[in-house]
Design an enzyme around this catalytic site. Structure first.
Site, mmCIF file in Angstrom:
data_model
loop_
_atom_site.group_PDB
_atom_site.id
_atom_site.type_symbol
_atom_site.label_atom_id
_atom_site.label_comp_id
_atom_site.label_asym_id
_atom_site.label_seq_id
_atom_site.Cartn_x
_atom_site.Cartn_y
_atom_site.Cartn_z
ATOM 1 N N THR A 1 0.793 -1.113 0.568
ATOM 2 C CA THR A 1 0.126 0.093 0.198
ATOM 3 C C THR A 1 1.267 1.600 0.022
ATOM 4 O O THR A 1 2.521 0.605 -0.133
ATOM 5 C CB THR A 1 -1.147 -0.267 1.148
ATOM 6 O OG1 THR A 1 -1.921 1.213 0.648
ATOM 7 C CG2 THR A 1 -0.230 -0.075 2.533
ATOM 8 N N LYS B 1 3.274 1.889 -3.489
ATOM 9 C CA LYS B 1 3.115 0.998 -5.180
ATOM 10 C C LYS B 1 3.404 0.612 -6.022
ATOM 11 O O LYS B 1 3.165 -0.377 -7.016
ATOM 12 C CB LYS B 1 1.653 1.547 -5.178
ATOM 13 C CG LYS B 1 0.265 1.044 -4.228
ATOM 14 C CD LYS B 1 -1.269 0.780 -4.258
ATOM 15 C CE LYS B 1 -1.992 0.205 -3.206
ATOM 16 N NZ LYS B 1 -3.358 1.004 -3.801
#
Ligand code: ATR
Length: 290
Positions: free
Chosen positions: A67, A71
């Site tokens: 996350t 990413k």
């Protein structure tokens, strides 16, 4: 569930990770399916992403979610990426390869699965994307792949929308996307009605009263509105879409399905509708909504 010598570990790497809902999704799926798997969050300090990814592989983690803010930053530390993730330029799911992890993007397939479940069609649609950042880029690629009739990118910084439109047109091999400056929204053709996808973080908790466009006339051009924000579960954007006569959805189901697709990649098992509903309930409970 009992943790023993055969328990597989999956987890989330990011910074911060403390507010994640993913453990509620994955641990529900695994325990309901009797899979010996636990899912935990891993807070990765800035500057230690490479060690974290290689360490996770060395520790035999079955799967990893990625996350914010990693990413795209994670890409150099992977064995490869699947074609969709490569095109989007961001991954949120790592699957074990031979010598390292392979990156996938399940955010966009997650959004697509949520849309299918909600009965929302992309093919032939006029798709209006609010924003032109990383999330907008992925949504625009998805819309192009799924046969949108036209894609309009509406963004505060026009140049960013313009370069994204060019990129989407290049990837699609046809002139499907066009850019527009946010303040020009009233120039959108009034005879068209759009599937609008809100990809910015404007309106996210705690600034829940905010929204990119407040003008009610704009929302009468929207037949369906998706807000990728999931906290709050009902955003100001969604209220305005409904007030304008359209259907509105939050990012909650996308969040659910990105998790389910990752779980399916890791375990090779399918998640049926009833179990998806159960995981959805657990996820909402973890968020304090029901
Ligand atoms: P993400 O990866 O979540 O999409 P991002 O790449 O930083 O994040 O993109 C954020 C998007 O939200 C951009 O489109 C940004 O507009 P600009 O390109 O003009 O910066 C948009 N955005 C963020 N805050 C905004 C605000 N207060 N008003 C208008 N647009 C905003």
């Amino acid at each position: 569930m009992e943790i023993n010598g055969c328990t597989c570990v999956c987890g989330l790497i990011g910074n911060p990770v403390e507010h994640t809902m993913s453990p509620a999704i994955h641990n529900t799926l695994a325990s309901e399916q009797g899979v010996n798997l636990v899912y935990v969050p891993f807070h990765v300090p800035f500057g230690q992403l490479e060690e974290a990814v290689k360490g996770a592989f060395a520790l035999n983690l079955l799967g990893v979610n990625v996350t914010v803010p990693y990413k795209s930053a994670v890409l150099p530390f992977l064995e490869g990426t699947d074609p969709l993730a490569g095109q989007i330029g961001a991954v949120n799911t790592l699957v074990r390869g031979e010598r390292g992890f392979v990156g996938y993007n399940t955010d966009m397939p997650g959004l697509y699965r949520a849309m299918c479940e909600d009965g929302v069609n992309i093919e032939g649609e006029m798709v209006l994307i609010l924003g032109a950042g990383g999330a907008a880029r992925a949504v625009a690629m998805l819309a192009a792949r799924k046969g949108a009739g036209k894609i309009v990118l509406l963004n505060r910084t026009y140049m960013k929308a313009e370069s994204l439109a060019e990129e989407v047109n290049r990837a699609a091999g046809r002139k499907i996307a066009m850019a527009m400056a946010l303040e020009e929204y009233s120039r959108l053709p009034s005879e068209e009605r759009f599937l609008a996808i809100q990809t910015t973080n404007v309106g996210m908790f705690p600034k829940t009263e905010e929204t990119l466009i407040k003008d009610e006339a704009f929302y009468r051009k929207v037949h369906t509105g998706y807000d990728l924000i999931f906290n709050p579960a009902r955003t100001r954007f969604m209220s305005l879409v409904e007030k304008g006569g359209g259907r509105a959805f939050s990012g909650l189901k996308m969040l659910l399905y990105q998790g389910i697709i990752a779980y399916e990649l890791w375990t090779g098992r399918q998640v049926q509708a009833e179990l998806a509903r159960k995981a959805y309930g657990e996820m909402k409970r973890a968020m304090g909504i029901s």
